[in-house]
Design an enzyme around this catalytic site. Structure first.
Site, PDB file in Angstrom:
ATOM      1  N   ASP A  23     -26.863   4.979  65.658  1.00  0.00           N
ATOM      2  CA  ASP A  23     -27.243   6.355  65.370  1.00  0.00           C
ATOM      3  C   ASP A  23     -28.754   6.404  65.208  1.00  0.00           C
ATOM      4  O   ASP A  23     -29.370   5.430  64.785  1.00  0.00           O
ATOM      5  CB  ASP A  23     -26.570   6.860  64.098  1.00  0.00           C
ATOM      6  N   GLN A  24     -29.321   7.551  65.544  1.00  0.00           N
ATOM      7  CA  GLN A  24     -30.771   7.717  65.435  1.00  0.00           C
ATOM      8  C   GLN A  24     -31.096   8.998  64.690  1.00  0.00           C
ATOM      9  O   GLN A  24     -30.533  10.050  64.976  1.00  0.00           O
ATOM     10  CB  GLN A  24     -31.413   7.754  66.817  1.00  0.00           C
TER      11      GLN A  24
END
Length: 196
Positions: free
Chosen positions: A70-71
């Protein structure tokens, strides 16, 4: 026998990055609410969601190594996610103009045999140029990066918006930190080139 490798993501960017390691892998859609929790720091959000994505698909893949990622982009304490549409992307790029953004890309490698996950955060700093609203419009109409945290693809025309970038792993900025993943895969007994 080597465990199956699974990417818990429907991101084409992550799929393309993982394919660079030349390991066979399956892809599964994780159904995870990506809303940040109240008071949660950007890196905490990214780490929590990376692991949650891996765990969400684990029941479907016993005996597998599952990758979650995830970013979250951080601008002066505010988390910036995927804009989703043009107006939100314009607002993000206007807010980021001339400023520094830290992209926290978290990676989780879950061994579904043991239930143990290794999770790491790979930050990357990006300094945006002082660009015009006209450039924002032209860029967005050309590339339409509405599925990218921070509204710009550094691997594409988004470089026109960027003054400089700094970090340990450029693939992290695209969405999957391959250097960190290689380390985790080696620890799990699945080195990309077959030897350590």
């Amino acid at each position: 026998m080597s465990p199956t490798l699974v990417l818990a993501s429907t991101s084409t960017y992550r799929r393309e990055l993982l394919a660079r390691l030349q390991l066979p892998f399956d892809v599964a859609r994780p159904d995870v609410d990506e809303t940040p929790l109240p008071g949660e720091r950007a890196e905490q959000t990214a780490l929590r969601l990376a692991e949650a994505k891996a765990r969400a698909v684990a029941p479907r893949f016993p005996g597998s190594l599952i990758i979650g990622s995830d970013q979250v982009a951080l601008l002066d304490g505010e988390q910036l996610g995927k804009p989703g549409h043009h107006a939100a992307a314009v607002a993000q790029l206007q807010k980021m103009r001339g400023r520094r953004v830290v992209f926290h890309t978290a990676l989780a490698l879950l061994d579904s045999r043991s239930g143990v996950a290794e999770v790491v955060d790979v930050p990357y700093e990006v300094q945006l140029r002082t660009y015009s609203d006209e450039l924002i419009e032209r860029y967005l109409r050309t590339e339409q990066p509405y599925d990218c945290a921070g509204s710009a693809k550094t691997e594409g025309l988004g470089v026109a918006l960027i003054e400089w970038m700094r970090g340990d792993d450029p693939s992290a900025l695209v969405g999957l930190p391959l250097m960190a993943l290689t380390t985790l895969l080696q620890r799990a007994g699945l080195p990309p080139l077959g030897v350590i």
